[in-house]
Design a protein around this motif. Structure first.
Motif, PDB file in Angstrom:
ATOM      1  N   ALA A  31     -40.971  -5.697   5.686  1.00  0.00           N
ATOM      2  CA  ALA A  31     -40.342  -4.797   4.717  1.00  0.00           C
ATOM      3  C   ALA A  31     -40.283  -5.442   3.336  1.00  0.00           C
ATOM      4  CB  ALA A  31     -38.934  -4.417   5.191  1.00  0.00           C
ATOM      5  N   GLN A  32     -39.960  -6.737   3.294  1.00  0.00           N
ATOM      6  CA  GLN A  32     -39.906  -7.430   2.015  1.00  0.00           C
ATOM      7  C   GLN A  32     -41.272  -7.450   1.345  1.00  0.00           C
ATOM      8  OE1 GLN A  32     -38.135 -11.293   2.314  1.00  0.00           O
ATOM      9  NE2 GLN A  32     -36.515 -10.611   3.671  1.00  0.00           N
ATOM     10  N   LEU A  33     -42.314  -7.719   2.138  1.00  0.00           N
ATOM     11  CA  LEU A  33     -43.650  -7.795   1.577  1.00  0.00           C
ATOM     12  C   LEU A  33     -44.133  -6.429   1.092  1.00  0.00           C
ATOM     13  CD1 LEU A  33     -45.300 -10.234   4.142  1.00  0.00           C
ATOM     14  CD2 LEU A  33     -44.600 -10.739   1.811  1.00  0.00           C
ATOM     15  N   GLN A  34     -43.764  -5.372   1.793  1.00  0.00           N
ATOM     16  CA  GLN A  34     -44.147  -4.040   1.350  1.00  0.00           C
ATOM     17  C   GLN A  34     -43.462  -3.675   0.040  1.00  0.00           C
ATOM     18  OE1 GLN A  34     -43.645  -1.193   4.507  1.00  0.00           O
ATOM     19  NE2 GLN A  34     -44.783  -2.458   5.971  1.00  0.00           N
ATOM     20  N   ASN A  35     -42.278  -4.220  -0.180  1.00  0.00           N
ATOM     21  CA  ASN A  35     -41.606  -3.998  -1.463  1.00  0.00           C
ATOM     22  C   ASN A  35     -42.328  -4.721  -2.597  1.00  0.00           C
ATOM     23  OD1 ASN A  35     -39.607  -2.372  -0.385  1.00  0.00           O
ATOM     24  ND2 ASN A  35     -38.264  -4.117   0.074  1.00  0.00           N
ATOM     25  N   ILE A  36     -42.938  -5.852  -2.255  1.00  0.00           N
ATOM     26  CA  ILE A  36     -43.681  -6.612  -3.262  1.00  0.00           C
ATOM     27  C   ILE A  36     -44.988  -5.904  -3.605  1.00  0.00           C
ATOM     28  CG2 ILE A  36     -44.906  -8.776  -3.703  1.00  0.00           C
ATOM     29  CD1 ILE A  36     -42.815 -10.166  -1.969  1.00  0.00           C
ATOM     30  N   ILE A  37     -45.701  -5.406  -2.564  1.00  0.00           N
ATOM     31  CA  ILE A  37     -46.987  -4.738  -2.774  1.00  0.00           C
ATOM     32  C   ILE A  37     -46.902  -3.336  -2.193  1.00  0.00           C
ATOM     33  CG2 ILE A  37     -49.457  -4.771  -2.283  1.00  0.00           C
ATOM     34  CD1 ILE A  37     -49.336  -7.736  -2.021  1.00  0.00           C
ATOM     35  N   PRO A  38     -46.696  -2.303  -2.974  1.00  0.00           N
ATOM     36  CA  PRO A  38     -46.714  -0.934  -2.458  1.00  0.00           C
ATOM     37  C   PRO A  38     -48.062  -0.658  -1.799  1.00  0.00           C
ATOM     38  CG  PRO A  38     -45.864  -1.003  -4.705  1.00  0.00           C
ATOM     39  CD  PRO A  38     -46.426  -2.353  -4.411  1.00  0.00           C
ATOM     40  N   ASP A  56     -56.723  -3.408  -1.269  1.00  0.00           N
ATOM     41  CA  ASP A  56     -56.972  -4.809  -0.960  1.00  0.00           C
ATOM     42  C   ASP A  56     -56.531  -5.100   0.475  1.00  0.00           C
ATOM     43  OD1 ASP A  56     -57.092  -7.557  -0.734  1.00  0.00           O
ATOM     44  OD2 ASP A  56     -56.407  -7.915  -2.774  1.00  0.00           O
ATOM     45  N   VAL A  57     -57.487  -5.334   1.359  1.00  0.00           N
ATOM     46  CA  VAL A  57     -57.171  -5.575   2.774  1.00  0.00           C
ATOM     47  C   VAL A  57     -56.325  -6.828   2.936  1.00  0.00           C
ATOM     48  CG1 VAL A  57     -58.156  -6.086   5.041  1.00  0.00           C
ATOM     49  CG2 VAL A  57     -59.225  -4.364   3.565  1.00  0.00           C
ATOM     50  N   PHE A  58     -56.677  -7.893   2.178  1.00  0.00           N
ATOM     51  CA  PHE A  58     -55.913  -9.137   2.282  1.00  0.00           C
ATOM     52  C   PHE A  58     -54.440  -8.906   1.927  1.00  0.00           C
ATOM     53  CE2 PHE A  58     -54.103 -12.896   0.175  1.00  0.00           C
ATOM     54  CZ  PHE A  58     -54.223 -13.821   1.196  1.00  0.00           C
ATOM     55  N   ALA A  59     -54.201  -8.185   0.829  1.00  0.00           N
ATOM     56  CA  ALA A  59     -52.835  -7.990   0.350  1.00  0.00           C
ATOM     57  C   ALA A  59     -52.044  -7.033   1.220  1.00  0.00           C
ATOM     58  CB  ALA A  59     -52.857  -7.480  -1.088  1.00  0.00           C
ATOM     59  N   THR A  60     -52.724  -6.040   1.807  1.00  0.00           N
ATOM     60  CA  THR A  60     -51.979  -5.006   2.534  1.00  0.00           C
ATOM     61  C   THR A  60     -51.940  -5.199   4.032  1.00  0.00           C
ATOM     62  OG1 THR A  60     -53.960  -3.614   2.686  1.00  0.00           O
ATOM     63  CG2 THR A  60     -52.507  -3.307   0.757  1.00  0.00           C
ATOM     64  N   GLN A  61     -52.916  -5.941   4.607  1.00  0.00           N
ATOM     65  CA  GLN A  61     -52.978  -6.021   6.063  1.00  0.00           C
ATOM     66  C   GLN A  61     -52.942  -7.449   6.609  1.00  0.00           C
ATOM     67  OE1 GLN A  61     -56.051  -3.547   7.844  1.00  0.00           O
ATOM     68  NE2 GLN A  61     -56.160  -2.283   5.989  1.00  0.00           N
ATOM     69  N   ILE A  62     -53.293  -8.427   5.783  1.00  0.00           N
ATOM     70  CA  ILE A  62     -53.339  -9.808   6.277  1.00  0.00           C
ATOM     71  C   ILE A  62     -52.104 -10.590   5.851  1.00  0.00           C
ATOM     72  CG2 ILE A  62     -54.599 -11.999   6.152  1.00  0.00           C
ATOM     73  CD1 ILE A  62     -57.166 -10.425   5.950  1.00  0.00           C
ATOM     74  N   ILE A  63     -51.890 -10.709   4.563  1.00  0.00           N
ATOM     75  CA  ILE A  63     -50.811 -11.572   4.079  1.00  0.00           C
ATOM     76  C   ILE A  63     -49.443 -10.933   4.278  1.00  0.00           C
ATOM     77  CG2 ILE A  63     -50.571 -10.812   1.672  1.00  0.00           C
ATOM     78  CD1 ILE A  63     -50.883 -14.441   3.025  1.00  0.00           C
ATOM     79  N   THR A  64     -49.410  -9.669   4.721  1.00  0.00           N
ATOM     80  CA  THR A  64     -48.134  -9.017   5.019  1.00  0.00           C
ATOM     81  C   THR A  64     -47.837  -8.992   6.512  1.00  0.00           C
ATOM     82  OG1 THR A  64     -49.232  -6.859   5.106  1.00  0.00           O
ATOM     83  CG2 THR A  64     -48.278  -7.542   2.989  1.00  0.00           C
ATOM     84  N   ASN A  65     -48.694  -9.581   7.328  1.00  0.00           N
ATOM     85  CA  ASN A  65     -48.543  -9.523   8.782  1.00  0.00           C
ATOM     86  C   ASN A  65     -48.461 -10.936   9.335  1.00  0.00           C
ATOM     87  OD1 ASN A  65     -48.748  -9.168  11.554  1.00  0.00           O
ATOM     88  ND2 ASN A  65     -50.282  -7.539  11.407  1.00  0.00           N
TER      89      ASN A  65
END
Length: 354
Positions: free
Chosen positions: A11-18, A24-33
């Motif tokens: 949840a915190q990471l999703q607040n950082i990157i909507p 960006d797959v890295f920003a939305t699916q890798i570094i947030t998981n």
């Protein structure tokens, strides 16, 4: 250091990157998981993780989350103690330091099966620590405590023999670790919870723990854990290059030490001129301080710890924070510089025992 639990990190990471604002797959699916970035970080060196953390806010948040779990000191100590916070409270009250292989494993995010927990305690408090260990399931193992022979004989001799050379090396080492007094061993036998026997070695020092720790055999083991911080004095050489600079030739059981740490993926070098070390500013012959920019420092959570009274208004940490030293080379007098490894030594200033 972040105290966030894993469950609230996404949840915190999703607040950082909507998630809807980028492809960006890295920003939305890798570094947030964390299920993905945990294995990646576990296989990466500390320097690689820190460099990745500088790329974006999400990577930095992921690094903080990973570090909060990978470097959970209470979890690491729970192998030895049922109540790690109680031990750390005792550690805070007695200025006891953890070093040796446990501190190396802590920074290296590894576990050496069967390894000891090495404690370094001022002589004023060693009985208190020993009684606490016995009260928490350990038993004293007699026969391991020995007084260090305080030989004040002048090492200089006109006779250039192997015996005198070894005596000279022993004398240098005694001067470097002259604060050593005794060593006591404790063990906890297997129980219903585990079939492993745990060993704690209690090293009693006459001045302060850092005096003994700075007399260790090589730089890879110059890592210290106090009640509030963990310090690695030579992190680049140790964890990036996997190199350990020998600090003294002629060290007792040196062959066994080299073999043991070689099996742990470390390579020993004998001179500051080694190509893998010349680029490391921490190993330059300049004054060092335990809190300087060359050390790797991890702040440890202190929630639940009974804090010690501050030594002064300025110093609220463990007094090891005052330690300074300098790395230097000593050429053996009986051989040409170009034909033999040098002795690498440490001179240092340490705080008085409180």
């Amino acid at each position: 250091m972040s105290n966030s639990t894993t469950s609230d990190i996404p949840a915190q990471l999703q607040n950082i990157i909507p998630l809807s604002s980028t492809n960006d797959v890295f920003a939305t699916q890798i570094i947030t998981n964390y299920l993905i970035y945990d294995p990646i970080f576990s296989a990466a060196s500390p320097g690689s993780i820190l460099r990745l953390a500088r790329t974006c806010k999400a990577a930095h948040a992921a690094m903080r989350d990973y570090f909060s779990r990978a470097f959970d000191i209470n979890n690491h100590l729970s192998r030895f103690f049922d109540d790690p916070l109680a031990f750390r409270s005792l550690q805070a009250q007695t200025n006891t330091l953890i070093s040796g292989s446990f501190a190396l494993q802590f920074f290296d995010r590894s576990v050496y099966q069967g390894s000891d927990l090495n404690l370094y305690v001022p002589s004023l408090h060693h009985k208190e620590i020993g009684r606490w260990l016995v009260a928490h399931g350990y038993e004293y193992v007699p026969g391991h405590d020995e007084d260090v022979d305080d030989d004040n004989e002048d090492p200089d001799s006109e006779e250039d023999s192997d015996e005198n050379r070894l005596h000279y090396l022993d004398w240098v080492r005694e001067r470097l670790i002259q604060g050593f007094s005794k060593e006591f061993s404790f063990q906890k036998r297997p129980s219903s919870k585990t079939d492993e026997t745990f060993h704690v070695r209690l090293t009693v020092v006459t001045s302060c723990p850092m005096e003994v720790i700075l007399g260790f055999h090589s730089t890879a083991v110059l890592n210290v854990i106090s009640w509030d911080r963990a310090y690695s004095l030579y992190p680049r050489a140790t964890f990036e290059h996997r190199k350990s600079l020998l600090l003294l030739e002629g060290y007792t059981h040196l062959t066994d030490i080299i073999e043991k740490y070689s099996n742990r993926n470390f390579e020993f070098v004998r001179t500051l001129d080694h190509p893998s070390l010349t680029s490391d500013p921490a190993l330059a012959s300049t004054p060092r301080w335990i809190g300087d920019g060359y050390s790797w420092i991890l702040d440890l959570p202190t929630n639940g710890i009974t804090l010690p009274p501050p030594l002064s208004k300025q110093l609220t940490r463990d007094p090891c924070y005052l330690t300074t030293w300098r790395c230097f080379e000593v050429v053996l007098p009986w051989r040409p510089r170009s034909m033999t490894p040098v002795i690498v030594g440490l001179c240092y200033v340490i705080p008085p025992n409180s």
